[in-house]
Design a protein around this motif. Sequence first.
Motif, PDB file in Angstrom:
ATOM      1  N   LEU A 262      51.732 -11.115  50.749  1.00 39.30           N
ATOM      2  CA  LEU A 262      52.261  -9.758  50.875  1.00 39.30           C
ATOM      3  C   LEU A 262      53.490  -9.718  51.773  1.00 39.30           C
ATOM      4  CD1 LEU A 262      48.933  -7.734  51.211  1.00 39.30           C
ATOM      5  CD2 LEU A 262      50.201  -8.332  49.139  1.00 39.30           C
TER       6      LEU A 262
ATOM      7  N   GLN B  83      48.226 -14.076  46.782  1.00 33.91           N
ATOM      8  CA  GLN B  83      49.523 -13.407  46.734  1.00 33.91           C
ATOM      9  C   GLN B  83      49.957 -13.114  48.164  1.00 33.91           C
ATOM     10  OE1 GLN B  83      49.341  -9.454  45.145  1.00 33.91           O
ATOM     11  NE2 GLN B  83      51.525  -9.106  45.400  1.00 33.91           N
TER      12      GLN B  83
ATOM     13  N   GLU C 181      52.791  -2.860  52.905  1.00 36.37           N
ATOM     14  CA  GLU C 181      52.210  -3.647  51.801  1.00 36.37           C
ATOM     15  C   GLU C 181      50.686  -3.622  51.853  1.00 36.37           C
ATOM     16  OE1 GLU C 181      53.624  -5.086  49.103  1.00 36.37           O
ATOM     17  OE2 GLU C 181      55.409  -4.029  49.809  1.00 36.37           O
TER      18      GLU C 181
ATOM     19  N   LEU D 146      47.682  -2.281  48.912  1.00 38.46           N
ATOM     20  CA  LEU D 146      46.732  -3.237  48.340  1.00 38.46           C
ATOM     21  C   LEU D 146      45.539  -2.525  47.708  1.00 38.46           C
ATOM     22  CD1 LEU D 146      46.100  -6.288  48.056  1.00 38.46           C
ATOM     23  CD2 LEU D 146      44.904  -6.116  50.254  1.00 38.46           C
TER      24      LEU D 146
END
Length: 179
Positions: A44, A42, A62, A66
């Motif tokens: 970020l 993914q 971000e 996490l």
Amino acid sequence: IDASGSMSGRPIAWAKGVAAGVLRTLGEGDRFELIAFSGQPQSLTGGIIPANERSLGAALVELTRLQAGGGTEMADAVVRALQPLRPDSQHQVVLITDGEIGFEDEIVARIVEGLPDGARLHTVGVGAAPNRTLTSRAARAGRGVESFVCGDSEVPASVARLCAATARPVLTDLKIASS
């Protein structure tokens, strides 16, 4: 950055510390992408973006959000991270993980097959017992350095080692021949 369940607790905090430390060293002209992986990779950052005050601030936010959880599907994240921006770019990849996987050979093979010219893959083994079978072989295959973090006090040294290894080279494409 590995965000799988085995990274829960202090390891994910140390991994975030290393990633944040490296991000803070980026300057004008640098581009970056922050990819987290557990089940699937993914981004970020929404892809590769220019390093500036705004983008770095957003990436750091971000990063703080996490959370660790899920399995460790590393191969797709490594392949994605190795994709170059352009053929002539200096491309540095930092893999931050505890290495808790059972298929080290596949990861190392993907690095060997996918490492573009001008690219390096560095590893940071996180936790009390990182999988050195993976981290040392991956760094060697990626023509990079390996470092370790198992405590808050080790984060700055790991960041410094990575920054020293990823600084712009003085010479590139050097060839030595004998006659």
